[in-house]
Motif scaffolding. Structure first.
Motif, short mmCIF file in Angstrom:
data_model
loop_
_atom_site.label_atom_id
_atom_site.label_comp_id
_atom_site.label_asym_id
_atom_site.label_seq_id
_atom_site.Cartn_x
_atom_site.Cartn_y
_atom_site.Cartn_z
N ASN A 167 -21.04 -18.01 -22.08
CA ASN A 167 -19.51 -17.94 -22.21
C ASN A 167 -18.82 -16.92 -21.10
O ASN A 167 -18.15 -16.33 -22.02
CB ASN A 167 -18.60 -18.58 -23.08
N LEU A 168 -19.29 -16.34 -20.28
CA LEU A 168 -18.95 -15.08 -19.77
C LEU A 168 -18.61 -15.27 -18.42
O LEU A 168 -18.59 -15.85 -17.52
CB LEU A 168 -20.38 -13.49 -19.75
N HIS A 169 -17.73 -14.70 -18.05
CA HIS A 169 -17.59 -14.61 -16.61
C HIS A 169 -17.40 -13.34 -16.49
O HIS A 169 -16.65 -12.91 -16.38
CB HIS A 169 -15.89 -15.21 -16.25
N LEU A 170 -18.05 -13.12 -15.02
CA LEU A 170 -18.89 -12.16 -14.44
C LEU A 170 -18.71 -12.22 -12.99
O LEU A 170 -19.33 -13.81 -12.93
CB LEU A 170 -20.31 -11.30 -14.57
N PRO A 171 -18.88 -11.29 -11.80
CA PRO A 171 -18.15 -11.10 -10.75
C PRO A 171 -19.99 -11.90 -10.12
O PRO A 171 -20.61 -11.47 -10.13
CB PRO A 171 -18.65 -9.95 -9.93
N VAL A 172 -19.88 -12.70 -9.31
CA VAL A 172 -21.20 -13.28 -8.72
C VAL A 172 -21.94 -12.48 -7.39
O VAL A 172 -21.09 -12.49 -6.36
CB VAL A 172 -21.27 -14.43 -8.81
N LEU A 173 -22.44 -11.16 -7.38
CA LEU A 173 -22.70 -10.17 -6.35
C LEU A 173 -24.32 -10.73 -5.68
O LEU A 173 -25.78 -9.83 -5.79
CB LEU A 173 -22.68 -9.11 -6.92
N TYR A 174 -24.24 -11.42 -5.00
CA TYR A 174 -25.58 -11.93 -4.20
C TYR A 174 -26.19 -10.53 -3.60
O TYR A 174 -25.35 -10.10 -2.63
CB TYR A 174 -25.37 -13.83 -2.96
N GLY A 175 -27.48 -9.75 -3.85
CA GLY A 175 -27.71 -9.32 -2.60
C GLY A 175 -27.87 -8.25 -3.23
O GLY A 175 -28.78 -7.21 -3.38
N GLU A 176 -27.61 -8.29 -4.97
CA GLU A 176 -27.87 -6.94 -6.20
C GLU A 176 -28.90 -7.22 -6.60
O GLU A 176 -29.53 -8.31 -6.20
CB GLU A 176 -26.60 -6.98 -7.21
N SER A 177 -29.82 -6.18 -7.08
CA SER A 177 -31.18 -6.70 -7.01
C SER A 177 -30.93 -7.02 -8.80
O SER A 177 -29.85 -7.60 -9.92
CB SER A 177 -30.98 -5.43 -7.95
N GLU A 188 -22.32 -6.85 -21.24
CA GLU A 188 -21.72 -7.34 -21.40
C GLU A 188 -21.71 -8.16 -23.37
O GLU A 188 -20.67 -8.57 -23.19
CB GLU A 188 -20.68 -8.64 -20.25
N ILE A 189 -23.02 -8.53 -22.59
CA ILE A 189 -23.00 -8.66 -24.30
C ILE A 189 -23.09 -8.72 -25.30
O ILE A 189 -22.53 -8.20 -26.23
CB ILE A 189 -24.90 -9.27 -24.37
N VAL A 190 -23.54 -6.77 -24.86
CA VAL A 190 -23.35 -5.65 -25.86
C VAL A 190 -22.06 -5.42 -26.38
O VAL A 190 -21.66 -5.01 -27.42
CB VAL A 190 -24.18 -4.38 -25.90
N SER A 191 -21.39 -5.43 -25.59
CA SER A 191 -19.41 -5.35 -25.18
C SER A 191 -18.72 -5.81 -26.00
O SER A 191 -17.86 -5.25 -26.73
CB SER A 191 -19.89 -4.41 -23.76
N GLN A 192 -18.71 -7.01 -25.85
CA GLN A 192 -17.81 -8.47 -26.19
C GLN A 192 -18.53 -8.02 -27.78
O GLN A 192 -17.71 -8.89 -28.61
CB GLN A 192 -18.25 -9.57 -25.37
N SER A 193 -20.30 -8.60 -28.19
CA SER A 193 -20.00 -8.76 -29.91
C SER A 193 -21.15 -7.59 -29.94
O SER A 193 -20.28 -7.59 -31.55
CB SER A 193 -21.09 -10.15 -28.91
#
Length: 424
Positions: A167-177, A188-193
């Motif tokens: 249930n996360l909404h993060l940017p999709v950055l195709y081309g990143e590793s 994000e999991i650690v930061s939010q929970s």
């Protein structure tokens, strides 16, 4: 039109939808404009909700014959299909010839005991989660483990395919590793929970952060430490530990060319973060990120002596005997030589990452008793090995196997304190 390739799948899908009296259907075969980055971003962010809100989800297993087993399908090894399995409340499986799986007449295969048992066996997901799954960050490590043996065409998609499940909404950055994409997800999991279970993994560390794995496959292994020792076993372990301490030292052992010690220095008492009283756990902050720096509350055990027990040049793998204050002696396997890892600072800690859930789901954090502390913390745990860096920062040293540590005695538990480590 000729029923070939993806068009044949689309025709069969629409025909089944009509048989079930539906007037509208959505298929990823043709309903995503993959040339539009905005539409791809919206689709990835919304797909879990679309499946969850569907009246019926049809799963077409083109590689399963009418008499075959769903467990043999490639569908269960693809990354994106995990949310297609978990999100919808009503699912029907169809085989190669568009026949209902095993000719089951049930209107929902998720309610069929036979199919649920097969799904649980194939995926490792308990039937309760298969039917009542809710998106979010509960049981975070289990969710990562469910995805750990799956593959995607684009490496970074293995992280994107989990956005809806968490249930996360993060940017999709195709081309990143793939390492960067997985690192952003775990951050994000650690930061939010504040969930520290995602730190339990074995394998190659990520260039994104030393506390994260480079690959999601590192979550395939179970994270639970061995069962709790009984009183007799613990007494024996402590006795062995005392005898072992006569052998372990910071000096080279004469006549033992394969056993070498590593010099460790005693750190200044001010190099660690603020101490928190273990008897007042309500005051301890959750794990959190500041940019790429992880502020991780831990119960620290300073390593006093380490000795190289043996090496395996073919791996490479280094096995060490370790003595740390407050722990019984233990053996760990590492993919790196500790002499190289500690050359600059020489300060090592085995730490127990802290979360209030360690005391139990219903513990009153403002009134923790000694009995609760001993019951919760006098148990084996998965430890992290940290080495000190300049500027009061630390780095995790990844291990080849889970590091299972045992508190030495009740006194070591009662005298523990919680400190915040800044880890990069």
């Amino acid at each position: 039109m000729p029923a070939i390739g993806g068009l044949g799948k689309l025709q069969g899908f629409c025909a089944i939808a009509c048989e079930w009296s539906y007037l509208w259907a959505w298929s990823d075969t043709c309903c995503i404009d993959k040339h539009s980055s905005a539409e791809v971003q919206e689709t990835i962010g919304s797909m879990f909700a679309w499946y969850r809100q569907s009246a019926l989800t049809i799963v077409y297993l083109s590689d399963v014959p009418d008499t075959g087993s769903i467990g043999n399908s490639e569908w269960f090894r693809r990354g994106w299909t995990l949310q297609e399995l978990l999100a919808p409340r009503t699912v029907l499986f169809y085989t190669r010839n568009w026949s209902l799986y095993k000719n089951l007449t049930s209107a929902n295969h998720k309610k069929d005991a036979t199919v649920l048992a097969e799904l649980a066996r194939e995926t490792g997901i308990e039937p309760w989660f298969l039917y009542y799954f809710s998106p979010g960050m509960g049981n975070a490590r289990s969710r990562l483990q469910w995805a750990s043996s799956r593959l995607t065409t684009r490496p970074e998609d293995i992280a994107y395919s989990l956005f809806g499940i968490f249930n996360l909404h993060l940017p999709v950055l195709y081309g990143e590793s793939a390492e960067h994409a997985l690192g952003r997800l775990l951050t994000e999991i650690v930061s939010q929970s504040g969930d520290i279970s995602v730190l339990n993994w074995v394998g190659e560390p990520s260039p994104f952060h030393s506390c994260f794995p480079a690959h999601i496959t590192s979550y395939q292994r179970l994270s639970m430490p061995p069962p709790r020792l009984n009183a007799e076993e613990r007494s024996s372990a402590v006795s062995v530990g005392l005898r072992s301490s006569e052998v372990l030292s910071l000096r080279d052992l004469p006549g033992s060319p394969t056993v070498r010690s590593v010099q460790l220095r005693i750190p200044d008492s001010n190099i660690l973060g603020d101490a928190h009283d273990i008897h007042s756990p309500a005051r301890v902050p959750l794990a959190r990120f500041f940019g790429r720096l992880l502020a991780l509350p831990c119960i620290p055990y300073q390593v006093a002596a380490i000795q190289l027990k043996g090496t395996d040049p073919s791996t490479p793998n280094y096995t060490y005997n370790i003595q740390a204050s407050g722990l019984t002696p233990l053996e760990i396997a590492l993919p790196v030589n500790l002499e190289d890892a500690t050359r600059s600072q020489g300060v090592l800690y085995l730490v127990r990452p802290w979360h209030s859930k360690l005391l139990g789901p219903f513990a009153e954090l403002y009134a923790v008793t000694d009995e609760q502390l001993v019951s919760a913390l006098w148990t084996p745990f998965n430890a992290l090995l940290l080495t000190q860096l300049p500027h009061n920062e630390y780095k995790r040293i990844a291990s080849s196997t889970l590091i299972t540590a045992h508190p030495l005695d009740q006194a070591s538990v009662m005298n523990s304190e919680i400190r915040v480590f800044n880890i990069v």
